[in-house]
Scaffold this active site. Sequence first.
Site, PDB file in Angstrom:
ATOM      1  N   HIS A 203     -40.358 -41.826   1.008  1.00  0.00           N
ATOM      2  CA  HIS A 203     -39.180 -41.072   1.469  1.00  0.00           C
ATOM      3  C   HIS A 203     -39.620 -39.776   2.099  1.00  0.00           C
ATOM      4  O   HIS A 203     -38.766 -39.073   2.461  1.00  0.00           O
ATOM      5  CB  HIS A 203     -38.176 -40.940   0.332  1.00  0.00           C
ATOM      6  CG  HIS A 203     -38.546 -39.996  -0.678  1.00  0.00           C
ATOM      7  ND1 HIS A 203     -38.022 -38.611  -0.705  1.00  0.00           N
ATOM      8  CD2 HIS A 203     -39.293 -40.001  -1.564  1.00  0.00           C
ATOM      9  CE1 HIS A 203     -38.322 -37.881  -1.882  1.00  0.00           C
ATOM     10  NE2 HIS A 203     -39.329 -38.738  -2.371  1.00  0.00           N
ATOM     11  N   THR A 239     -40.107 -57.299 -10.954  1.00  0.00           N
ATOM     12  CA  THR A 239     -39.931 -57.721  -9.536  1.00  0.00           C
ATOM     13  C   THR A 239     -39.937 -56.681  -8.479  1.00  0.00           C
ATOM     14  O   THR A 239     -39.313 -55.709  -8.509  1.00  0.00           O
ATOM     15  CB  THR A 239     -38.206 -58.529  -9.570  1.00  0.00           C
ATOM     16  OG1 THR A 239     -38.274 -59.755 -10.443  1.00  0.00           O
ATOM     17  CG2 THR A 239     -38.257 -59.252  -8.172  1.00  0.00           C
ATOM     18  N   CYS A 324     -37.889 -31.024  -7.127  1.00  0.00           N
ATOM     19  CA  CYS A 324     -37.869 -31.252  -8.502  1.00  0.00           C
ATOM     20  C   CYS A 324     -37.775 -30.109  -9.620  1.00  0.00           C
ATOM     21  O   CYS A 324     -37.459 -30.342 -10.691  1.00  0.00           O
ATOM     22  CB  CYS A 324     -39.185 -31.915  -8.879  1.00  0.00           C
ATOM     23  SG  CYS A 324     -39.394 -33.623  -7.968  1.00  0.00           S
TER      24      CYS A 324
END
Length: 377
Positions: A203, A239, A324
């Site tokens: 990102h 997955t 963050c």
Amino acid sequence: MREIYLDNAATTPVCKEAADTAYEVMTVEYGNPSSTHRKGREASRILEESRKKIAVCLGCKPEEIYFTSCGSEGDNWALRCGAHLNGHHSGHIISSAVEHDAVRQTLASLREEGYDITLLAPESDGTISPASVLNALRPDTVLLSLMMVNNETGSVTDIADIVKQVKRRNPSVIIHTDAVQAFAKVPFRADALGADLITISGHKIHAPKGIGALYIRRGLAMKPLLYGGGQEHSLRAGTESLPLIAAFGVAADLAFQNMDIYVRQMKERKLLCENLLRERIPNVWLFQSEAPHILSVSLPGYRSEVLMNYLDGNGIYVSRSSACKKGRRSHVLEALDLNRKVLDGVIRVSFSRYTSEEDIIDFCTALSKAASTLAHD
């Protein structure tokens, strides 16, 4: 009101090519890559093609790329399992006082397990010097982790030189670099860098959130961070998020095909921003760094949150420090031992290939108005 987005170090807008790819994989090529039927085989082909694209961009073999959910997961995996390589369950780890919290907090956890942690102080330019690393190196050092491009200051540490000198002194030291802010911004190749572990994230280069990768040098007996199925050569269970992986591959391919152009554009926008701010705000403080896309700015005597709120009200989006931190004071800037008035007035402006000259001019105009109208110390 026109929106001006200048928080690209936090996240970038997803490019159309990546978004279109993710949508197609979600709606057409939606098979599980582990399934053996045709739909699964096609999904597996997309997975491996995407791995090859990332490997080409990073300068390594496809089998050295392991997909993760984000840069923070890659950092956690690299540190927790890298520290335990070669049977080590204690010893000495070297890092710095200006790392991302994904590294800092993981190191704090390792300290609780019994590891001895040395956090190096940055130089005045925000980089970590090879000399400081060598001075901290000990016979029981098992791991070194240093960020390549700092996410708040844009300082670029010479990881290649540090790796070369450390490996010459102690070849058994495992070396990790968080290259999340460097990937597609600062030229480097894994096969020339020499680091054992490299973290990257999607990102930051116009891919969706929720996808990253960890480079693990071939031959390294790395343990999984997540256990379960046999995905990612049995090193990362779960997955695979194929739509995000495919989008990451497309975004990386596009970024690297045009890297010279995009980096030059970002450098031009950054220089324009610096020049306009100096012209319009006499007491402005600018942190000089090599990264093309990150600029730390301070209006000494003003509060960064007040400046951010003013800009936000005008449709201009910047940040105080790392996203963050969620508004808390930056440990990175504190480590640089800045004047308190400078520190309290810092905002981070960060650019992407979509940042226009008009964006920069309007931002500088708005910040100049803020400086002339807002209350300050």
